[in-house]
Design a protein around this motif. Structure first.
Motif, PDB file in Angstrom:
ATOM      1  N   LEU A   3       0.825  -1.202   0.000  1.00  0.00           N
ATOM      2  CA  LEU A   3       0.000   0.000   0.000  1.00  0.00           C
ATOM      3  C   LEU A   3       0.863   1.258   0.000  1.00  0.00           C
ATOM      4  CD1 LEU A   3      -2.695  -0.867   2.692  1.00  0.00           C
ATOM      5  CD2 LEU A   3      -2.807  -1.211   0.235  1.00  0.00           C
ATOM      6  N   ASP A  71      -4.364   2.602   4.495  1.00  0.00           N
ATOM      7  CA  ASP A  71      -5.363   1.557   4.691  1.00  0.00           C
ATOM      8  C   ASP A  71      -6.266   1.533   3.463  1.00  0.00           C
ATOM      9  OD1 ASP A  71      -7.688   0.148   5.454  1.00  0.00           O
ATOM     10  OD2 ASP A  71      -7.686   0.959   7.485  1.00  0.00           O
ATOM     11  N   ASP A  72      -6.321   0.392   2.772  1.00  0.00           N
ATOM     12  CA  ASP A  72      -7.166   0.279   1.584  1.00  0.00           C
ATOM     13  C   ASP A  72      -8.529  -0.345   1.888  1.00  0.00           C
ATOM     14  OD1 ASP A  72      -6.598  -2.422   1.910  1.00  0.00           O
ATOM     15  OD2 ASP A  72      -5.696  -2.686  -0.073  1.00  0.00           O
ATOM     16  N   MET A  94      -7.872   5.905  -0.506  1.00  0.00           N
ATOM     17  CA  MET A  94      -6.906   5.338   0.432  1.00  0.00           C
ATOM     18  C   MET A  94      -7.082   6.058   1.769  1.00  0.00           C
ATOM     19  SD  MET A  94      -4.473   3.080   0.865  1.00  0.00           S
ATOM     20  CE  MET A  94      -4.083   2.634  -0.820  1.00  0.00           C
ATOM     21  N   ILE A 131     -15.640   0.880  -0.702  1.00  0.00           N
ATOM     22  CA  ILE A 131     -14.633  -0.033  -1.253  1.00  0.00           C
ATOM     23  C   ILE A 131     -15.298  -1.352  -1.655  1.00  0.00           C
ATOM     24  CG2 ILE A 131     -12.622  -1.471  -0.654  1.00  0.00           C
ATOM     25  CD1 ILE A 131     -11.886   1.434  -1.207  1.00  0.00           C
TER      26      ILE A 131
END
Length: 134
Positions: A3, A71-72, A94, A131
């Protein structure tokens, strides 16, 4: 795939000191529309805690250090930012947080767009939901 997307900037200079140049569409992968910086952050006070729908940014710690968490929505990764010759790409969608700012930290952020409150996702639950629906 990590990431954390680091950008290494060339350091130019001589006996007088160093010079780091950031250029749109060269070592910064977008047209620069906004620049801001965080300074004087109080001890123990984290920043960030949001994502952007479209905005892309590059963060550079030009002085001091801080801990960046990316953090995705599935996994999280951490990186210490402590070099003015290294940037972290904060891509669209993100979630990002900055922690443990040193007293002398100056965090410079270069943005692809002007400020737009409607581009922010400030709820982590909403972020994860978006997401999962992409």
């Amino acid at each position: 795939m990590s990431l954390i997307k680091l950008i290494e900037f060339d350091v130019l200079g001589d006996e007088r000191g160093q010079l780091v140049v950031l250029e749109a569409m060269k070592n910064v992968p977008f047209e620069i529309k906004r620049v801001y910086y965080l300074t004087g952050t109080k001890a123990g006070v984290p920043r960030g805690f949001h994502a952007h729908k479209e905005l892309v940014q590059v963060a550079v710690c030009v002085s001091g250090k801080c801990l960046m968490i990316m953090d995705d929505g599935v996994k999280k990764e951490k990186v210490w930012m402590s070099s003015p010759s290294q940037g972290v790409l904060i891509d669209r969608m993100m979630w990002h947080e900055m922690h443990e700012f040193s007293a002398d930290c100056v965090l410079l952020v270069i943005a692809s767009e002007l400020y737009d409150e409607n581009d922010y996702i400030r709820s982590y639950a909403d972020f994860v939901g978006m997401i999962n629906n992409e």
